[in-house]
Design a protein around this motif. Structure first.
Motif, PDB file in Angstrom:
ATOM      1  N   ASP A 319     -83.011  28.749 188.493  1.00 20.68           N
ATOM      2  CA  ASP A 319     -81.679  28.975 187.938  1.00 20.68           C
ATOM      3  C   ASP A 319     -81.019  30.155 188.659  1.00 20.68           C
ATOM      4  OD1 ASP A 319     -79.631  28.046 186.412  1.00 20.68           O
ATOM      5  OD2 ASP A 319     -80.489  28.536 184.483  1.00 20.68           O
ATOM      6  N   HIS A 357     -80.070  24.365 186.534  1.00 19.85           N
ATOM      7  CA  HIS A 357     -80.589  23.866 185.257  1.00 19.85           C
ATOM      8  C   HIS A 357     -79.504  23.505 184.252  1.00 19.85           C
ATOM      9  CE1 HIS A 357     -84.980  24.451 185.530  1.00 19.85           C
ATOM     10  NE2 HIS A 357     -84.695  25.444 186.343  1.00 19.85           N
ATOM     11  N   THR A 358     -78.255  23.485 184.661  1.00 21.87           N
ATOM     12  CA  THR A 358     -77.231  23.250 183.640  1.00 21.87           C
ATOM     13  C   THR A 358     -75.987  22.592 184.213  1.00 21.87           C
ATOM     14  OG1 THR A 358     -75.930  24.311 181.894  1.00 21.87           O
ATOM     15  CG2 THR A 358     -76.151  25.536 183.936  1.00 21.87           C
ATOM     16  N   THR A 359     -75.289  21.830 183.359  1.00 23.59           N
ATOM     17  CA  THR A 359     -73.933  21.373 183.690  1.00 23.59           C
ATOM     18  C   THR A 359     -72.916  22.121 182.839  1.00 23.59           C
ATOM     19  OG1 THR A 359     -73.994  19.624 182.035  1.00 23.59           O
ATOM     20  CG2 THR A 359     -74.750  19.050 184.235  1.00 23.59           C
ATOM     21  N   LEU A 360     -73.400  23.025 181.979  1.00 27.16           N
ATOM     22  CA  LEU A 360     -72.485  23.770 181.105  1.00 27.16           C
ATOM     23  C   LEU A 360     -71.828  24.885 181.900  1.00 27.16           C
ATOM     24  CD1 LEU A 360     -74.754  24.161 177.938  1.00 27.16           C
ATOM     25  CD2 LEU A 360     -72.934  22.504 178.276  1.00 27.16           C
ATOM     26  N   ALA A 363     -72.574  28.441 181.157  1.00 24.01           N
ATOM     27  CA  ALA A 363     -73.919  28.921 181.468  1.00 24.01           C
ATOM     28  C   ALA A 363     -74.075  29.271 182.952  1.00 24.01           C
ATOM     29  CB  ALA A 363     -74.948  27.872 181.069  1.00 24.01           C
ATOM     30  N   HIS A 436     -78.498  14.344 185.850  1.00 25.24           N
ATOM     31  CA  HIS A 436     -78.022  15.724 186.022  1.00 25.24           C
ATOM     32  C   HIS A 436     -77.591  15.964 187.465  1.00 25.24           C
ATOM     33  CE1 HIS A 436     -79.283  20.100 186.818  1.00 25.24           C
ATOM     34  NE2 HIS A 436     -78.106  20.152 186.236  1.00 25.24           N
ATOM     35  N   LYS A 648     -74.847  16.733 178.787  1.00 26.02           N
ATOM     36  CA  LYS A 648     -75.022  18.175 178.550  1.00 26.02           C
ATOM     37  C   LYS A 648     -76.445  18.685 178.809  1.00 26.02           C
ATOM     38  CE  LYS A 648     -70.825  19.078 177.342  1.00 26.02           C
ATOM     39  NZ  LYS A 648     -70.000  19.832 178.284  1.00 26.02           N
ATOM     40  N   GLU A 649     -77.465  17.877 178.510  1.00 24.60           N
ATOM     41  CA  GLU A 649     -78.853  18.310 178.693  1.00 24.60           C
ATOM     42  C   GLU A 649     -79.266  18.014 180.123  1.00 24.60           C
ATOM     43  OE1 GLU A 649     -81.426  20.404 177.863  1.00 24.60           O
ATOM     44  OE2 GLU A 649     -81.459  19.503 175.868  1.00 24.60           O
ATOM     45  N   ALA A 650     -79.622  19.052 180.882  1.00 24.65           N
ATOM     46  CA  ALA A 650     -79.977  18.828 182.287  1.00 24.65           C
ATOM     47  C   ALA A 650     -81.160  17.860 182.388  1.00 24.65           C
ATOM     48  CB  ALA A 650     -80.300  20.151 182.963  1.00 24.65           C
TER      49      ALA A 650
END
Length: 808
Positions: A319, A357-360, A363, A436, A648-650
């Motif tokens: 990350d 680790h994220t698409t948010l 974050a 993802h 939303k959840e990687a």
């Protein structure tokens, strides 16, 4: 390594108890037995640890270094015993000495080094690296306090300090010989050398000692022991003059305290400027100490010129948190090794690989430019130069992207964008599940993908089956061995051989028997801990993960309220009894997440004591969810709740652990659920709800109206009105924020939109559960396909596509 017999192990534990504690073994406490057993294990692995390091050095092996702010390793005692082949022997030896093995193992405190999936993934990866005989090590921070210890008081989450290091940590070794210095703040002085190159000197910096503590990472029965190195911050001891200047003395104490904060807390509260600054300092502390150490080892072990660094070293950034390692390596190469910019940048961009680790978007880390400039002046100068050269490259070489420069620039809007820095400075960028990675390429990082298509790749996450099947579910492991032999332990994809038993009723009944026994164990544990009796014949429906709006614990609790409302209207409703089990921590400043915890506990307090529903529903919120609690819950689970808003959840890894233990997934087409679906087929899980492209379309174009669903679905209206009127609370203002977030912020995570399909999926799941044969078949099929999700497979993909390292 010579394998000890149970008798020999018992004798060594007895000797250690006698000499170290000066008591007879029968008088020893569980704690004394635990530390004695750990000491014996450490003695067994010391020569292997030493040999592994020497082997890597003599083979001149390329090594991977995994940099992460979190390593959620849980307790290591059983894992270390399992991997050294001593677990059965230890169980026997402890029994012979008159001790309950599980009580002895429970003495070890979960290491407070991580929070959720990111940290647990890092721990699984280290286990797989060692078990595959690969030269790979972790670097993290030795936090004195973990995230927090969660207590539930009157339904509310209360955070207590998690001082996990209160007692000695059995597995760590302090390495005084490897201490290094990390510098903050100060001034950067620049002048020209005689050869025309620039020299940078620092003055008036705050210096901190980074002291390494090494933890052995033991491979499974292969004599490989790698290292997790954790850095502890300590002051450089210069005694202040007490007698002459008391103010100076107190300033010195304050400074020492601020230094110790660097490795004080995992994720300090960053709602204030000071908290945010401390997080940034922690990140630089980790990367500076680690990169200095990696460079020192390279020079000592390889005796090659620095241009060969990428041939011997690869650094994986877990990350964005360790992204400052990129400018830190540039600093060392230029300021200390006197390389020019182009040569240093060429080396750096061949060394680093970045995992997203994220698409948010919230974050994706950013830091205020002024904070970075003040705290890390030289690092900021290097980032500024990276940004300048990068933006110029786009301007002159990618004219079609000129108008996108503000969205691509590493420094933009007075913020330093860490994900952009990680992408620009790495040779590889990977997502952690197919869906993802595709969202990163097509949406979140579309412009970067058009610049560097060759850098982007997918590495679907995995879990170590040694802990998450063999260690946590020994009965299931024994049964699998009886059915297909034990070759799957080294090659987990061979679990697929279980499929030949999918129509064998006797075998299916044996698997069902193991599940029932695990459910009884969990039911007994819950009764002992909470005083609540649950029906071990009921469906155990489990959602265990961090509390976040996108993970939609709220959808789960709305469904529970709906079922309760149905039972209140018709207590004789023909419904299979359900036990809903939650485990979750909410970030201390995350108000809506904490409100959801309060709602779950309030609903539980009403349902669990309502005799009119004849025990058909129970709701359990398990306090202080951690790795050790997960190890108890997962083997007993029937339904695995993986219900995040699609896109939303990687990846998720809880979905893999639960699947591997025979639970059936109730999930959206999100993260690794998609890949579970591709393997087992829609007929062997319960898929519902919006798809990722539909969610992204709503976000982009609008068209969703939560109030419309509220007005047209009497079930939804009733639940929200119950919240609004205070039916689930002691006062009518409780849960209003949840109510307003759904109706006045238009339900940002589509809880209401997916409510009806979620209910229908549950109704179907209940009908399948009543057909024992069909449920058992589906459960076996899930276990058989779960080998794909071993982290051994993930690590092999990193090795072949990114790291290019070899087993030694």
């Amino acid at each position: 390594m010579k394998r000890l017999t149970a008798k020999e192990l018992a004798a060594q534990i007895t000797q250690f108890i006698n000499t170290s504690y000066n008591v007879e073994v029968q008088e020893a406490t569980n704690e004394e037995i635990f530390y004695s057993l750990a000491a014996v294990v450490n003695e067994q692995i010391k020569p292997l640890w030493f040999d592994t390091k020497n082997r890597y050095k003599s083979e001149q092996a390329k090594q991977v270094y995994y940099l992460s702010m979190e390593f959620l390793i849980g307790r290591l005692i059983k894992s270390n015993l399992l991997n050294t082949g001593m677990l059965d022997v230890a169980n026997q030896a402890l029994a012979e000495l008159g001790f309950d093995a599980e009580e002895v193992y429970a003495v070890e405190h979960d290491a407070g080094l991580g929070n959720g999936g990111l940290g647990r993934l890092a721990a699984c990866f280290l286990d797989s690296l060692a078990s595959l005989g690969l030269p790979g090590h972790g670097y993290g921070i030795r936090y004195r306090y973990g995230l927090f210890e969660q207590r539930i008081i009157h339904g509310n989450q209360v955070e207590l300090p998690d001082y996990w290091l209160k007692k000695p940590y059995a597995w760590e070794v302090r390495r005084e010989d490897e201490i290094c210095v990390v510098q903050f703040q100060g001034n950067v002085l620049m002048h020209q050398r005689n050869d025309g190159s620039l020299e940078f000197k620092y003055e008036h910096t705050d210096k901190v000692l980074a002291v390494p503590y090494d933890i052995p990472i033991i491979g499974y029965e292969n004599e490989t022991v790698n290292t997790l190195r954790l850095w502890s911050a300590e002051p450089i001891t210069e005694e202040p003059n007490h007698s002459t200047d008391q103010d100076e003395f107190y300033r010195h104490l304050d400074f020492e305290h601020s230094i110790e904060q660097l490795s004080g807390f995992l994720y300090p509260d960053d709602s204030s400027y000071e908290g945010k600054e401390l997080r940034l300092k922690q990140q630089y502390f980790l990367v500076s100490a680690s990169i200095q150490n990696i460079m020192k080892q390279f020079k000592k072990n390889y005796r090659l010129s620095l241009k060969h660094l990428p041939e011997k070293v690869v650094i994986q950034i877990n990350d964005t948190h360790p992204s400052l390692s990129i400018p830190e390596l540039m600093r060392i190469l230029m300021d200390e090794e006197r390389l020019g910019w182009d040569e240093a940048w060429d080396i750096t961009t061949k060394v680093f690989a970045y995992t997203n680790h994220t698409t948010l978007s919230e974050a994706l880390e950013t830091w205020p430019k002024q904070m970075m400039q003040s705290l890390l002046p030289r690092i900021y100068m290097i980032i500024e130069e990276i940004n300048e050269r990068f933006c110029q490259g786009i301007w002159f070489e990618h004219k079609e992207l000129r108008d996108k420069i503000p969205e691509l620039a590493v420094i933009a809007d007075d913020q330093v964008h860490m994900a952009r820095l990680a992408i620009v400075g790495s040779f590889s960028v990977n997502g952690v599940a197919n869906i993802h990675t595709e969202i990163l390429k097509k949406k979140e990082m579309k412009n970067f993908y058009s610049l560097y298509p060759e850098r982007f790749n997918n590495k679907t996450n995995g879990i170590t089956h040694r802990r998450w099947l063999m260690q946590v579910n020994p009965k299931l492991t024994t049964l699998i061995n009886e059915m297909i032999g034990d070759q799957w332990v080294k090659r987990p994809k061979q679990l697929i051989n279980l499929l030949r038993f999918q129509n064998d009723r006797n075998v299916l009944e044996e698997f069902a028997k193991v599940k029932r026994e695990n459910k009884i164990l969990l039911a007994n544990f819950i009764h002992d801990q909470m005083g609540i009796t649950i029906d071990d014949q009921s469906i155990f429906d489990v959602q265990i993960k961090r509390l976040h709006e996108y993970k939609r614990q709220l959808l789960n609790v709305f469904h529970i309220i709906y079922l309760y409302n149905e039972l209140k209207e018709n207590p004789n409703l023909d419904m299979t009894p359900r036990t809903f089990i939650f485990g979750a921590k909410a970030a201390p400043s995350y108000h809506l997440a904490k409100e959801t915890i309060k709602l779950i506990n309030t609903v539980a307090s009403i349902i669990n004591y309502d005799k009119s529903i004849h025990g058909k529903l129970k709701v359990i919120f398990m306090e202080n969810y951690n790795v050790s609690l997960a190890e108890k819950i997962i083997p007993a689970t029937d339904i695995s709740e993986q219900i995040s808003t699609a896109s939303k959840e990687a990846s998720g890894t809880g979905n893999m652990k639960l699947m591997m233990n025979g639970a059936l997934t109730m999930g959206t087409m999100d993260g690794a659920n998609v890949e579970i679906h591709d393997l087992v087929g829609p007929q062997n899980m319960f898929i519902f709800g919006l798809r990722a492209d539909e969610v992204l379309h709503y976000y982009q174009h609008g068209g969703y109206n939560a109030r419309e669903i509220y007005n047209n679905d009497d079930r939804v209206k009733r639940i929200l009105d119950q919240l609004q009127k205070g039916e689930f609370g002691t006062q009518d203002i409780e849960f209003k924020d949840i109510y307003y977030n759904i109706l006045y912020h238009n339900d940002p995570y589509f809880v209401l939109k997916d409510f009806e399909p979620y209910i229908e999926a549950h109704e179907y799941a209940e009908s399948v559960y009543r057909d024992e044969y069909k449920w058992q078949q589906m459960s076996l099929i899930n276990i058989a396909h779960s080998g794909k999700f071993s982290s051994d497979r993930t690590i092999r993909e990193y090795v072949s596509d990114i790291w290019q390292i070899k087993p030694i």
